[in-house]
Design an enzyme around this catalytic site. Sequence first.
Site, short mmCIF file in Angstrom:
data_model
loop_
_atom_site.label_atom_id
_atom_site.label_comp_id
_atom_site.label_asym_id
_atom_site.label_seq_id
_atom_site.Cartn_x
_atom_site.Cartn_y
_atom_site.Cartn_z
CB SER A 1 3.90 -2.68 -5.74
OG SER A 1 3.18 -3.89 -5.75
CG ASP B 1 0.73 -2.67 -3.84
OD1 ASP B 1 1.02 -1.61 -4.41
OD2 ASP B 1 1.13 -3.78 -4.22
#
Length: 298
Positions: free
Chosen positions: A50, A175
């Site tokens: 991320s 993510d």
Amino acid sequence: MSKQQHPLENNINNTALIFEGGGMRASYSAGLLSHLLENHLYFDYVAGISAGASCGANYLSRDIDRAKRSFVDVVQDPQFGGWRSFLSGEGYFRAEYIYEKTPQPGGSLPFDYETFARNPARLRIGAFQMETGEMTYFTKKDIQTPQDLMKIVRASSSLPLIMPPARFRDTLYVDGGLSGGIALEIAQRDGFERFFVILTRPRGYRKPPMKYTGLVKALYRKYPRVAEAMMQRHVHYNRTLNELEALEADGKALLVYPDAMPISQKETSYEKLLAAYRLGDEQGKRDLPAWKGFLEKG
């Protein structure tokens, strides 16, 4: 011989550098990162998920200025995002623009891909496959062009609920933080036993179970593995933190916790992000001797 043919040199070979995700909390991480580069602490292995993927890419390009601008100055760009772009379906953070447009030459955050490519360090970026529920950890072998890198970073960073999924080579991703958000497992699988980990929550934090599970199941009814991973994320995250703290107790990990975290992952105030960056910068300056002491023991 051209500049492109000269690889960069790295001087830390037996310790994995890991950047935790955390959205805009990585503005604090950027302040810490600046001291790694300013003091020529060049790791030969970097893993991130991320926002940690962005930190890792900036670190390998050795661009202190971009590391800061990616999580501070970027919010001053009128095309950055907000609730209007969220309601239009582009995401609270306009991912396509941020990750695929701004890094281009002439963009607002041009990325030094040449230096990145010359850096021989190994790279791992984690992203979550929506259909299979598996984590993919991309390496430099998956990166043939600057566009590949930016799509992979985007895939790793596409926060569920507030950003649309990302597609890379016909696979949909969200993510990588759904796996927990700290890329310890892959670093261990790659053979490392020592770890330098930059975290985005203060020491002692543990993630609580997710609320509104019914809503999550409904929103991701076509991708049940995403919903399941979101609901189990706190289990994986807290287990990883427990393992890291055990490694720290054995002298095998240095955990760089922020002294405090004054912002959330969705922060868009330039002043607050700049303040977080400065806090990280001050902490890095203070803790640098301890960092070097740990690395020298390796």
